[in-house]
Scaffold this motif. Structure first.
Motif, PDB file in Angstrom:
ATOM      1  N   THR A 104      54.507  38.518  53.680  1.00 58.34           N
ATOM      2  CA  THR A 104      54.632  37.313  52.867  1.00 58.34           C
ATOM      3  C   THR A 104      54.093  37.600  51.479  1.00 58.34           C
ATOM      4  O   THR A 104      53.156  38.406  51.321  1.00 58.34           O
ATOM      5  N   ALA A 105      54.682  36.961  50.482  1.00 60.71           N
ATOM      6  CA  ALA A 105      54.157  37.058  49.120  1.00 60.71           C
ATOM      7  C   ALA A 105      53.204  35.910  48.822  1.00 60.71           C
ATOM      8  O   ALA A 105      52.581  35.877  47.751  1.00 60.71           O
ATOM      9  N   ARG A 106      53.084  34.977  49.750  1.00 58.34           N
ATOM     10  CA  ARG A 106      52.163  33.864  49.540  1.00 58.34           C
ATOM     11  C   ARG A 106      50.720  34.360  49.547  1.00 58.34           C
ATOM     12  O   ARG A 106      50.359  35.208  50.346  1.00 58.34           O
ATOM     13  N   CYS A 107      49.904  33.812  48.662  1.00 57.22           N
ATOM     14  CA  CYS A 107      48.505  34.203  48.598  1.00 57.22           C
ATOM     15  C   CYS A 107      47.663  33.033  48.114  1.00 57.22           C
ATOM     16  O   CYS A 107      48.097  32.267  47.237  1.00 57.22           O
ATOM     17  N   ASN A 108      46.489  32.901  48.687  1.00 60.03           N
ATOM     18  CA  ASN A 108      45.580  31.837  48.291  1.00 60.03           C
ATOM     19  C   ASN A 108      44.684  32.234  47.130  1.00 60.03           C
ATOM     20  O   ASN A 108      43.932  31.412  46.613  1.00 60.03           O
ATOM     21  N   PHE A 109      44.738  33.503  46.712  1.00 59.48           N
ATOM     22  CA  PHE A 109      43.955  33.990  45.582  1.00 59.48           C
ATOM     23  C   PHE A 109      44.883  34.322  44.410  1.00 59.48           C
ATOM     24  O   PHE A 109      46.101  34.461  44.581  1.00 59.48           O
ATOM     25  N   GLN A 110      44.281  34.493  43.251  1.00 57.11           N
ATOM     26  CA  GLN A 110      45.007  34.939  42.058  1.00 57.11           C
ATOM     27  C   GLN A 110      44.169  36.046  41.416  1.00 57.11           C
ATOM     28  O   GLN A 110      43.626  35.890  40.338  1.00 57.11           O
ATOM     29  N   SER A 142      50.874  43.267  41.828  1.00 55.10           N
ATOM     30  CA  SER A 142      52.117  42.529  42.010  1.00 55.10           C
ATOM     31  C   SER A 142      52.068  41.134  41.406  1.00 55.10           C
ATOM     32  O   SER A 142      53.060  40.405  41.454  1.00 55.10           O
ATOM     33  N   ALA A 143      50.913  40.754  40.836  1.00 54.27           N
ATOM     34  CA  ALA A 143      50.742  39.466  40.164  1.00 54.27           C
ATOM     35  C   ALA A 143      51.085  38.285  41.072  1.00 54.27           C
ATOM     36  O   ALA A 143      51.592  37.261  40.618  1.00 54.27           O
ATOM     37  N   LEU A 144      50.810  38.413  42.364  1.00 53.69           N
ATOM     38  CA  LEU A 144      51.059  37.329  43.298  1.00 53.69           C
ATOM     39  C   LEU A 144      49.895  36.340  43.279  1.00 53.69           C
ATOM     40  O   LEU A 144      48.831  36.615  42.745  1.00 53.69           O
ATOM     41  N   GLY A 145      50.115  35.180  43.874  1.00 57.12           N
ATOM     42  CA  GLY A 145      49.082  34.160  43.927  1.00 57.12           C
ATOM     43  C   GLY A 145      49.706  32.796  44.134  1.00 57.12           C
ATOM     44  O   GLY A 145      50.930  32.685  44.311  1.00 57.12           O
ATOM     45  N   PRO A 146      48.891  31.728  44.131  1.00 56.57           N
ATOM     46  CA  PRO A 146      49.444  30.382  44.281  1.00 56.57           C
ATOM     47  C   PRO A 146      50.524  30.115  43.232  1.00 56.57           C
ATOM     48  O   PRO A 146      50.303  30.266  42.032  1.00 56.57           O
ATOM     49  N   GLY A 147      51.701  29.807  43.686  1.00 55.03           N
ATOM     50  CA  GLY A 147      52.796  29.515  42.764  1.00 55.03           C
ATOM     51  C   GLY A 147      53.582  30.729  42.320  1.00 55.03           C
ATOM     52  O   GLY A 147      54.565  30.599  41.585  1.00 55.03           O
ATOM     53  N   ALA A 165      52.409  50.951  60.833  1.00 53.96           N
ATOM     54  CA  ALA A 165      52.830  49.904  59.911  1.00 53.96           C
ATOM     55  C   ALA A 165      51.615  49.085  59.490  1.00 53.96           C
ATOM     56  O   ALA A 165      50.786  48.716  60.332  1.00 53.96           O
ATOM     57  N   VAL A 166      51.519  48.817  58.204  1.00 52.22           N
ATOM     58  CA  VAL A 166      50.448  47.985  57.665  1.00 52.22           C
ATOM     59  C   VAL A 166      51.048  46.639  57.264  1.00 52.22           C
ATOM     60  O   VAL A 166      51.958  46.588  56.435  1.00 52.22           O
ATOM     61  N   LEU A 167      50.542  45.563  57.856  1.00 56.02           N
ATOM     62  CA  LEU A 167      50.987  44.221  57.492  1.00 56.02           C
ATOM     63  C   LEU A 167      50.149  43.760  56.316  1.00 56.02           C
ATOM     64  O   LEU A 167      48.928  43.646  56.395  1.00 56.02           O
ATOM     65  N   SER A 168      50.847  43.495  55.199  1.00 52.20           N
ATOM     66  CA  SER A 168      50.172  43.209  53.952  1.00 52.20           C
ATOM     67  C   SER A 168      50.727  41.932  53.348  1.00 52.20           C
ATOM     68  O   SER A 168      51.554  41.244  53.940  1.00 52.20           O
ATOM     69  N   GLY A 169      50.269  41.610  52.143  1.00 57.43           N
ATOM     70  CA  GLY A 169      50.753  40.441  51.430  1.00 57.43           C
ATOM     71  C   GLY A 169      50.731  40.711  49.944  1.00 57.43           C
ATOM     72  O   GLY A 169      50.770  41.872  49.535  1.00 57.43           O
ATOM     73  N   GLY A 170      50.575  39.622  49.145  1.00 57.19           N
ATOM     74  CA  GLY A 170      50.039  38.347  49.513  1.00 57.19           C
ATOM     75  C   GLY A 170      48.890  38.422  50.496  1.00 57.19           C
ATOM     76  O   GLY A 170      48.176  39.387  50.607  1.00 57.19           O
ATOM     77  N   GLU A 171      48.752  37.347  51.223  1.00 58.43           N
ATOM     78  CA  GLU A 171      47.781  37.281  52.311  1.00 58.43           C
ATOM     79  C   GLU A 171      48.567  37.155  53.610  1.00 58.43           C
ATOM     80  O   GLU A 171      49.165  36.115  53.874  1.00 58.43           O
ATOM     81  N   PRO A 172      48.608  38.219  54.431  1.00 59.90           N
ATOM     82  CA  PRO A 172      49.493  38.236  55.593  1.00 59.90           C
ATOM     83  C   PRO A 172      49.215  37.119  56.607  1.00 59.90           C
ATOM     84  O   PRO A 172      50.129  36.700  57.321  1.00 59.90           O
ATOM     85  N   LEU A 173      47.990  36.633  56.670  1.00 58.90           N
ATOM     86  CA  LEU A 173      47.676  35.586  57.637  1.00 58.90           C
ATOM     87  C   LEU A 173      48.300  34.243  57.272  1.00 58.90           C
ATOM     88  O   LEU A 173      48.270  33.300  58.071  1.00 58.90           O
ATOM     89  N   LEU A 174      48.904  34.155  56.096  1.00 62.02           N
ATOM     90  CA  LEU A 174      49.619  32.938  55.713  1.00 62.02           C
ATOM     91  C   LEU A 174      51.024  32.887  56.293  1.00 62.02           C
ATOM     92  O   LEU A 174      51.681  31.844  56.212  1.00 62.02           O
TER      93      LEU A 174
END
Length: 355
Positions: free
Chosen positions: A20-26, A32-37, A64-73
């Motif tokens: 997932t590219a979703r992340c609760n941090f910025q 990758s400049a991911l984060g909320p929004g 395999a490494v499960l990554s994100g974003g934050e993968p737990l989202l």
């Protein structure tokens, strides 16, 4: 080196999958400049993600490494983890620790996770500053403790920059006392959000002092310290930085493995040789339009590694005696620093020769 690659059976031994590219941090240093929004558009459906598990196993993926974003989202992470394990693939996960509760740890253990890697980028104030979230340090340290109590092998991942460089000794003591198995250290690169803060990126001439510290820490600590691909190469520091006491590696850099033995999958299905390569020019295809095997085996794919020639090197690298095997060091770091592979100013051998 080209002749060696031509004889090898190339397969994605390791996959880093951004589920997932979703992340609760910025985070300040996020390449990758991911984060909320901020995201990548539509994520892989649960059905397509499960099919990707099968495709990875069929291609010979071992880890395999499960990554994100934050993968737990991503809500179906346990399903993906269990399916990979059923297919014989070892699985790790990289998390910022915020959502790691006792219940989550229990599910990770039940689902067969092999390694939980927690991102930690400094002591309390520095880590919270980099993560742009008060309490993020406590969450990360708490996640490590919960994982350790559950018997999970626990790693820590740190990106080194000018904000945390002076805290490495304190971090080492913290991780030793926490019972962490491995500390993976790598350089923060001027990609993504950190491009807005170039003053925080270590300059090449700061690397020898860092290498000296890492060598000493590896010799004196009971913690396994693993040096990332963007620190090196072929200098007096190479064997002390990369060698293993058990002799299970060659002890020196053998060139970028992107598209040869590693693959990165973005949350929207884009395929890259390395997930860190945050540029559209490195996208080889998308698994919502083609299966992974077709993309992996396409003639001309991953040209920057599979079809490398010494003539591709530029700048100092073009005349280097190690150019053929080194191939310009880490593709990610070279592209971040210069805009292209093949000329890597973050090279310890280059700096050593200038002394």
């Amino acid at each position: 080196m080209r002749a060696i690659l031509d004889r090898l059976c190339l397969y994605p031994r390791t996959c880093v999958w951004e589920i997932t590219a979703r992340c609760n941090f910025q985070c300040l240093h996020c390449a990758s400049a991911l984060g909320p929004g901020a995201g990548r558009g539509k994520e892989l459906s649960p059905a397509r993600a499960l099919r990707l598990c099968e495709e990875l196993a069929q291609l010979g993926c071992r880890y395999a490494v499960l990554s994100g974003g934050e993968p737990l989202l991503r809500e179906d992470w346990p399903t993906l983890l269990r399916r990979l394990r059923e297919l014989g693939v070892d699985v790790g996960m990289i998390t910022n620790g915020w959502f790691v509760t006792e219940g989550v740890v229990d599910e990770l253990v039940r689902s067969g996770l092999c390694i939980l890697a927690v991102s930690l980028d400094g002591l309390r104030d520095t880590h919270d500053d980099i993560r742009r979230r008060l309490g993020s340090f406590e969450a990360a340290v708490g996640a490590i403790a919960k994982a350790r109590r559950a018997g999970l092998r626990t790693h820590v991942v740190t990106h080194i920059n000018r904000l945390n460089r002076r805290e490495l000794s304190g971090m080492l003591a913290l991780l030793e006392s926490a019972g962490v198995a491995t500390w993976l250290v790598q350089l923060s690169a001027p990609f993504g959000r950190l491009r807005e803060h170039p003053e925080l990126v270590l300059a090449p001439d700061e690397l020898p002092a860092l290498a000296d510290w890492l060598v000493q820490a590896r010799r004196s600590s009971r913690l396994q310290i693993a040096v990332g691909d963007n620190i090196g190469y072929y200098s007096k520091w190479e064997l002390p930085l990369r060698g293993r006491a058990d002799g299970k590696n060659l002890g020196f850099w053998c060139g970028c493995s992107a598209g040869c033995f590693t693959v990165g999958i973005e949350s929207n299905g884009n395929v890259k040789g390395c997930l860190s390569l945050q540029s559209r020019e490195f996208i080889e295809g998308n698994i919502t339009r083609q299966d992974l095997a077709t993309i992996w085996r396409r003639r001309g794919a991953f040209r920057y590694t599979r079809e490398f020639e010494v003539s591709n090197l530029g700048g100092y690298c073009s005349g280097c005696e190690y150019g053929e095997i080194c191939r310009g060091g880490c593709t990610f770091m070279a592209a971040a620093a210069t805009g292209r592979p093949g000329d890597n100013p973050y090279c310890l051998y280059r700096l050593q020769q200038r002394e």
